[in-house]
Design a protein around this motif. Sequence first.
Motif, PDB file in Angstrom:
ATOM      1  N   UNK A   7      48.602  22.541  44.741  1.00 18.59           N
ATOM      2  CA  UNK A   7      49.547  22.473  45.843  1.00 18.59           C
ATOM      3  C   UNK A   7      49.585  21.057  46.398  1.00 18.59           C
ATOM      4  N   UNK A   8      50.801  20.597  46.712  1.00 20.20           N
ATOM      5  CA  UNK A   8      51.013  19.239  47.182  1.00 20.20           C
ATOM      6  C   UNK A   8      51.818  19.261  48.474  1.00 20.20           C
ATOM      7  N   UNK A  30      55.034  17.485  40.781  1.00 14.75           N
ATOM      8  CA  UNK A  30      55.351  17.680  42.201  1.00 14.75           C
ATOM      9  C   UNK A  30      56.447  16.707  42.629  1.00 14.75           C
ATOM     10  N   UNK A  31      56.364  15.469  42.190  1.00 12.47           N
ATOM     11  CA  UNK A  31      57.399  14.485  42.528  1.00 12.47           C
ATOM     12  C   UNK A  31      58.737  14.890  41.929  1.00 12.47           C
ATOM     13  N   UNK A  50      50.646  13.998  48.316  1.00 13.10           N
ATOM     14  CA  UNK A  50      49.206  14.141  48.147  1.00 13.10           C
ATOM     15  C   UNK A  50      48.852  15.570  47.780  1.00 13.10           C
ATOM     16  N   UNK A  51      47.654  15.729  47.210  1.00 12.92           N
ATOM     17  CA  UNK A  51      47.110  17.028  46.833  1.00 12.92           C
ATOM     18  C   UNK A  51      46.539  17.683  48.090  1.00 12.92           C
ATOM     19  N   UNK A  56      44.700  18.692  53.851  1.00  8.23           N
ATOM     20  CA  UNK A  56      45.701  19.722  54.179  1.00  8.23           C
ATOM     21  C   UNK A  56      46.843  19.160  55.005  1.00  8.23           C
ATOM     22  N   UNK A  57      47.914  19.943  55.108  1.00  3.08           N
ATOM     23  CA  UNK A  57      49.047  19.553  55.945  1.00  3.08           C
ATOM     24  C   UNK A  57      48.605  19.511  57.401  1.00  3.08           C
ATOM     25  N   UNK A  58      49.121  18.541  58.129  1.00  2.00           N
ATOM     26  CA  UNK A  58      48.840  18.413  59.550  1.00  2.00           C
ATOM     27  C   UNK A  58      50.017  18.980  60.309  1.00  2.00           C
TER      28      UNK A  58
END
Length: 66
Positions: A7-8, A30-31, A50-51, A56-58
Amino acid sequence: MRTPSRRFGYKFSGYFMEYGPIEAESLDAAKAEIRQRLSVTRLPLGLQVWDLAERPLTRWRVDAAS
């Protein structure tokens, strides 16, 4: 045998909002998925990808008014 998906997340340069997750086999895949979602042939300059296993997502926060 198929490579397990990772997951990216991604973020545009100069913006605070982070987007994702995007499931893909590699950073390049992913790109390619992001290019397809944005309907562009080249990713915007400064786009960060990013991976999510590394960071993690903020969730975005609004700064308190002074």
